[in-house]
Design a protein around this motif. Structure first.
Motif, PDB file in Angstrom:
ATOM      1  N   GLU A   9       0.834  -1.197   0.000  1.00 46.87           N
ATOM      2  CA  GLU A   9       0.000   0.000   0.000  1.00 46.87           C
ATOM      3  C   GLU A   9       0.879   1.261   0.000  1.00 46.87           C
ATOM      4  N   PRO A  10       0.458   2.303  -0.729  1.00 47.92           N
ATOM      5  CA  PRO A  10       1.222   3.565  -0.748  1.00 47.92           C
ATOM      6  C   PRO A  10       1.421   4.106   0.665  1.00 47.92           C
ATOM      7  N   GLY A  11       2.604   4.635   0.903  1.00 46.82           N
ATOM      8  CA  GLY A  11       2.921   5.155   2.226  1.00 46.82           C
ATOM      9  C   GLY A  11       4.401   4.998   2.509  1.00 46.82           C
ATOM     10  N   PRO A  12       4.830   5.245   3.742  1.00 47.49           N
ATOM     11  CA  PRO A  12       6.258   5.181   4.091  1.00 47.49           C
ATOM     12  C   PRO A  12       6.892   3.829   3.805  1.00 47.49           C
ATOM     13  N   MET A  13       6.163   2.726   4.076  1.00 50.22           N
ATOM     14  CA  MET A  13       6.726   1.403   3.833  1.00 50.22           C
ATOM     15  C   MET A  13       6.977   1.193   2.345  1.00 50.22           C
ATOM     16  N   ALA A  14       6.024   1.608   1.506  1.00 50.41           N
ATOM     17  CA  ALA A  14       6.186   1.461   0.056  1.00 50.41           C
ATOM     18  C   ALA A  14       7.362   2.298  -0.441  1.00 50.41           C
ATOM     19  N   GLU A  15       7.473   3.517   0.071  1.00 46.70           N
ATOM     20  CA  GLU A  15       8.584   4.377  -0.335  1.00 46.70           C
ATOM     21  C   GLU A  15       9.924   3.753   0.046  1.00 46.70           C
ATOM     22  N   LEU A  16       9.988   3.176   1.247  1.00 50.62           N
ATOM     23  CA  LEU A  16      11.215   2.514   1.695  1.00 50.62           C
ATOM     24  C   LEU A  16      11.558   1.343   0.780  1.00 50.62           C
ATOM     25  N   CYS A  17      10.552   0.534   0.434  1.00 45.99           N
ATOM     26  CA  CYS A  17      10.779  -0.645  -0.411  1.00 45.99           C
ATOM     27  C   CYS A  17      11.246  -0.245  -1.805  1.00 45.99           C
ATOM     28  N   HIS A  18      10.644   0.783  -2.372  1.00 45.99           N
ATOM     29  CA  HIS A  18      11.034   1.201  -3.716  1.00 45.99           C
ATOM     30  C   HIS A  18      12.409   1.853  -3.736  1.00 45.99           C
ATOM     31  N   ARG A  19      12.716   2.606  -2.690  1.00 46.43           N
ATOM     32  CA  ARG A  19      14.054   3.188  -2.611  1.00 46.43           C
ATOM     33  C   ARG A  19      15.097   2.088  -2.477  1.00 46.43           C
ATOM     34  N   SER A  20      14.800   1.076  -1.684  1.00 44.89           N
ATOM     35  CA  SER A  20      15.705  -0.060  -1.533  1.00 44.89           C
ATOM     36  C   SER A  20      15.911  -0.775  -2.865  1.00 44.89           C
TER      37      SER A  20
END
Length: 231
Positions: A56-67
């Protein structure tokens, strides 16, 4: 015992990777690990798939995509350092769709549509013909698929082997077979670790015990049972 700058609790993928990076920046690091063979990295599926996993969009998704964006450079750096293959493969991931009512745990056509147009959910819809052409041997009940071209995979066992080799070659202190029993705190500050081999101290502490983190700190993380078959 010499006091380290940083003491890392846990010798899995995260613990080893953090230790190696800090060491390369000139930091004195010690890893305390109770059982290297029990690390999740030995039994993971190796999916680098924030798209196919539909986070789901949010901080976790941003972290995963940056990784995910950082993985190619990091894997190449590790391979150059060790001469070992990390198993990184930017292959994309195919997520098949079943006809409605088909008996399977795969997603069905009614709930497979991805309306998001954000960077995090880049995908291509494939017809049934394209899907079966792309991946032979699928069930005739497969009526299409979503392809996530930015997703990738890693051979996690090869990654663990390469990381362990890099850390050992760097001369990083790994204290294996030692269980951490708890943090020693004074006035809400962590001043040491209680372990099965006595107390350990450092200037900074990093908790990298993954699913078992709640054993040491009140973190809402718990292990989940799963099954994996290697062919």
């Amino acid at each position: 015992m010499e006091r380290s700058d940083v003491l890392i609790v846990g010798g899995g993928v995260m613990g080893l990777a953090i230790a190696l990076e800090l060491h390369q920046q000139g930091t004195q690091v010690t890893i305390v690990d109770r059982d290297f063979t029990a690390a999740a990295g030995h039994a993971a599926a190796g999916m680098l798939a924030p798209g196919a996993e539909k986070i789901e969009p949010g901080p976790m998704a941003e972290l995963c995509h940056r990784s995910l964006e950082l993985y190619p450079t990091w894997a190449s750096k590790l391979e150059e350092l060790t001469g070992q293959d990390s198993g990184y493969w930017p292959c994309g991931i195919l997520s098949p769709m079943l006809a409605s009512g088909a008996p399977s745990g795969l997603q069905t056509a009614e709930r497979s549509h991805d309306s998001s147009t954000s960077r995090q959910e880049t995908s291509h819809h494939l017809s049934a013909a394209a899907t079966h052409s792309y991946q032979s041997g699928l069930s005739p009940n497969i009526i299409g698929a979503h392809f996530y071209p930015e997703d990738a995979q890693i051979d996690n066992r090869a990654l663990m082997k390469a990381l362990k080799s890099a850390v050992c070659d760097a001369g990083i202190d790994i204290q294996a077979g030692i269980a951490v029993e708890g943090f020693i705190q004074r006035q809400r500050e962590i001043i040491g670790l209680r372990t099965s081999a006595g107390e350990r101290q450092a200037n900074h502490y990093i908790l990298a015990t993954g699913a078992w983190s709640a054993e040491l700190l009140p973190i809402p993380v718990t292990p989940r049972k799963g099954q994996m078959l290697s062919l």
